[in-house]
Write an enzyme that holds these catalytic residues in place. Structure first.
Site, PDB file in Angstrom:
ATOM      1  N   ARG A  46      37.057 -62.355  11.134  1.00 55.60           N
ATOM      2  CA  ARG A  46      37.613 -61.821   9.890  1.00 55.60           C
ATOM      3  C   ARG A  46      38.821 -62.652   9.428  1.00 55.60           C
ATOM      4  NH1 ARG A  46      41.172 -57.673   9.367  1.00 55.60           N
ATOM      5  NH2 ARG A  46      40.618 -56.740  11.370  1.00 55.60           N
ATOM      6  N   ASP A 170      36.542 -65.506 -14.396  1.00 60.11           N
ATOM      7  CA  ASP A 170      35.227 -65.383 -13.765  1.00 60.11           C
ATOM      8  C   ASP A 170      34.332 -66.494 -14.320  1.00 60.11           C
ATOM      9  OD1 ASP A 170      32.612 -64.692 -13.044  1.00 60.11           O
ATOM     10  OD2 ASP A 170      33.045 -62.553 -13.045  1.00 60.11           O
ATOM     11  N   LYS A 195      24.869 -65.842  -7.282  1.00 53.99           N
ATOM     12  CA  LYS A 195      24.103 -66.354  -8.415  1.00 53.99           C
ATOM     13  C   LYS A 195      23.790 -67.836  -8.210  1.00 53.99           C
ATOM     14  CE  LYS A 195      24.567 -62.162  -9.769  1.00 53.99           C
ATOM     15  NZ  LYS A 195      25.826 -61.593  -9.559  1.00 53.99           N
TER      16      LYS A 195
HETATM   17  C1  LIG Z   1      29.784 -62.379 -14.231  1.00 58.65           C
HETATM   18  C2  LIG Z   1      29.693 -61.651 -12.925  1.00 58.65           C
HETATM   19  N1  LIG Z   1      30.783 -61.532 -12.162  1.00 58.65           N
HETATM   20  C3  LIG Z   1      30.751 -60.884 -10.984  1.00 58.65           C
HETATM   21  C4  LIG Z   1      29.609 -60.300 -10.513  1.00 58.65           C
HETATM   22  C5  LIG Z   1      29.623 -59.550  -9.212  1.00 58.65           C
HETATM   23  O1  LIG Z   1      29.053 -60.326  -8.208  1.00 58.65           O
HETATM   24  P1  LIG Z   1      28.368 -59.711  -6.899  1.00 58.65           P
HETATM   25  O2  LIG Z   1      27.143 -58.987  -7.325  1.00 58.65           O
HETATM   26  O3  LIG Z   1      28.129 -60.919  -6.056  1.00 58.65           O
HETATM   27  O4  LIG Z   1      29.354 -58.787  -6.293  1.00 58.65           O
HETATM   28  C6  LIG Z   1      28.433 -60.402 -11.264  1.00 58.65           C
HETATM   29  C7  LIG Z   1      27.190 -59.791 -10.792  1.00 58.65           C
HETATM   30  O5  LIG Z   1      26.214 -59.721 -11.497  1.00 58.65           O
HETATM   31  C8  LIG Z   1      28.484 -61.094 -12.503  1.00 58.65           C
HETATM   32  O6  LIG Z   1      27.395 -61.219 -13.277  1.00 58.65           O
END
Ligand SMILES: Cc1ncc(COP(=O)(O)O)c(C=O)c1O
Length: 377
Positions: A46, A170, A195
């Site tokens: 961790r 993001d 993704k």
């Molecule tokens: C733009 C975006 N940010 C964050 C996330 C969250 O990611 P996770 O599903 O890996 O927790 C997603 C999930 O679809 C997303 O599309």
């Protein structure tokens, strides 16, 4: 080093102990210490683990950052960032935001005494007007999920700097291969590596990158104390997946651009949202900060019947919640990614029951178009 070389050689890909051509899965929760006062640099997974660390070095390399951190999901990474806020702080964020982020902000931050303001993310003046004396963070997502709205990252980050406000961006939709928020002035870049970075729809992971040593140290403490560290097996899969990311993205982006242009000419498609199209409201801003339109697009059909027909009959894309896989993924934001938002909020942001999101994979584009054409009618 150019990107496809970097993806194969730009961070630790060879095991320093054995020379193995991929960093092995150091599948251990703890590490033996020959004396109680010293360890090898690793004591407990961790806190740090060589396989996970390689994934962290990888995101630092891709985002041109000094520091990287790996989490058990994109949401764990996002929450580690939001945890930088304290009682009395104010947060400003775009109103078009991933549903999970919206949920954390609206359901949890209040309880910690953090206030927030949602703004029209494409309007720099709106960001400016939302600033309060206690504004601590701007949270951006460009392009946004699922409507692909655009924020001028450079403008908003420079506004934030003038007011001593932190910026977190993001970058999941564009990936560091097409857009680099830190270079554009953001303090923290966030990726759901579930993704495109992993790219094979078989891992859930989140990554952060920053150039600030003090932010890194705090976020590292959040990773450790909140416990959302990436698992060893998933770190290894991510490291395997990322090696082909350049080629995957090239094909996926090309497919998205071709499909967006095809959809524009379909009578049953009333709107196409794709920042790579010159018809997109903020195409110019997007192309100033990114190298291409990305591999995700959304579109509106005329009615629910057409929605049912498309989702029940399509043969090539899978119908699923996620995005960023080698296979194309067709999803229904109304009941999938944004289902956790109240209906009124969804409608306010333009997430309607006739909206479809398509994450383009690496299939032959002719097959994707033939399938969409048949199902849309
Ligand atoms: C733009 C975006 N940010 C964050 C996330 C969250 O990611 P996770 O599903 O890996 O927790 C997603 C999930 O679809 C997303 O599309």
């Amino acid at each position: 080093m150019k990107i496809n070389t970097k993806l194969l050689h730009g961070y630790p890909v060879i095991d320093p102990t054995t020379g193995a051509s991929s960093i092995p899965k150091y599948q251990a929760s703890t590490f033996h210490q020959t004396d109680v006062f010293h360890h090898t640099g690793y004591s407990y997974t961790r806190f740090s683990n060589p396989t996970v660390e390689a994934a962290e070095d990888c995101i630092a390399t891709l985002e041109n950052a000094q520091y990287g951190l790996a989490f058990s999901s994109g949401m764990a990474a996002i929450n580690a960032v939001l945890f930088l806020l304290s009682n009395g702080d104010h947060l400003v964020l775009g109103k078009n935001i991933y549903g999970g982020t919206f949920q954390t902000v609206t359901e949890f931050l209040d309880r910690f005494g953090v206030t927030y303001t949602f703004v029209d993310e494409s309007d720099v003046v709106a960001w400016q007007e939302a600033i309060q004396p206690n504004t601590k963070m701007f949270y951006l997502e460009s392009p946004s999920n699922p409507l692909l709205t655009i924020t001028d990252i450079q403008e908003v980050c420079s506004l934030a700097k003038k007011h001593n406000i932190l910026t977190a961006c993001d970058n999941t939709f564009m990936t560091p291969l097409s857009q680099q928020p830190l270079t554009l002035g953001a303090d923290i870049s966030i990726n759901s590596a579930t993704k495109f970075i992993n790219g094979h729809s078989d891992v859930v992971a989140g990554l952060l990158a920053t150039n600030s040593e003090s932010l890194y140290n705090t976020l590292k403490t959040h990773q450790k104390a909140l416990g959302g560290v990436l698992g060893v097996e998933d770190a290894w899969l991510l490291l395997r997946g990322v090696k082909t990311m350049g080629l995957r993205m090239q094909q996926s982006i090309k497919n998205a651009q071709t499909i967006a242009e095809f959809l524009l000419n379909k009578k049953q498609v009333t709107k196409v949202y794709y920042p790579g199209l010159s018809t997109h409201a903020h195409h110019d801003i997007h192309m100033k900060q990114a190298s291409d339109g990305g591999a995700v697009l959304s579109f509106e059909l005329e009615n629910i019947e057409q929605i049912k027909q498309l989702f029940s009959n399509c043969q090539v894309p899978i119908v699923a919640v996620s995005l960023g896989g080698v296979e194309s993924i067709l999803s229904y934001p109304w009941q999938m990614s944004h289902a956790c938002m109240p209906e009124e909020e969804r409608l306010n942001m333009g997430v309607t029951p006739t909206l479809v999101r398509l994450s383009c994979g690496i299939e032959d584009v002719e097959d994707l178009i033939e399938d969409l054409d048949k199902c849309i009618g």
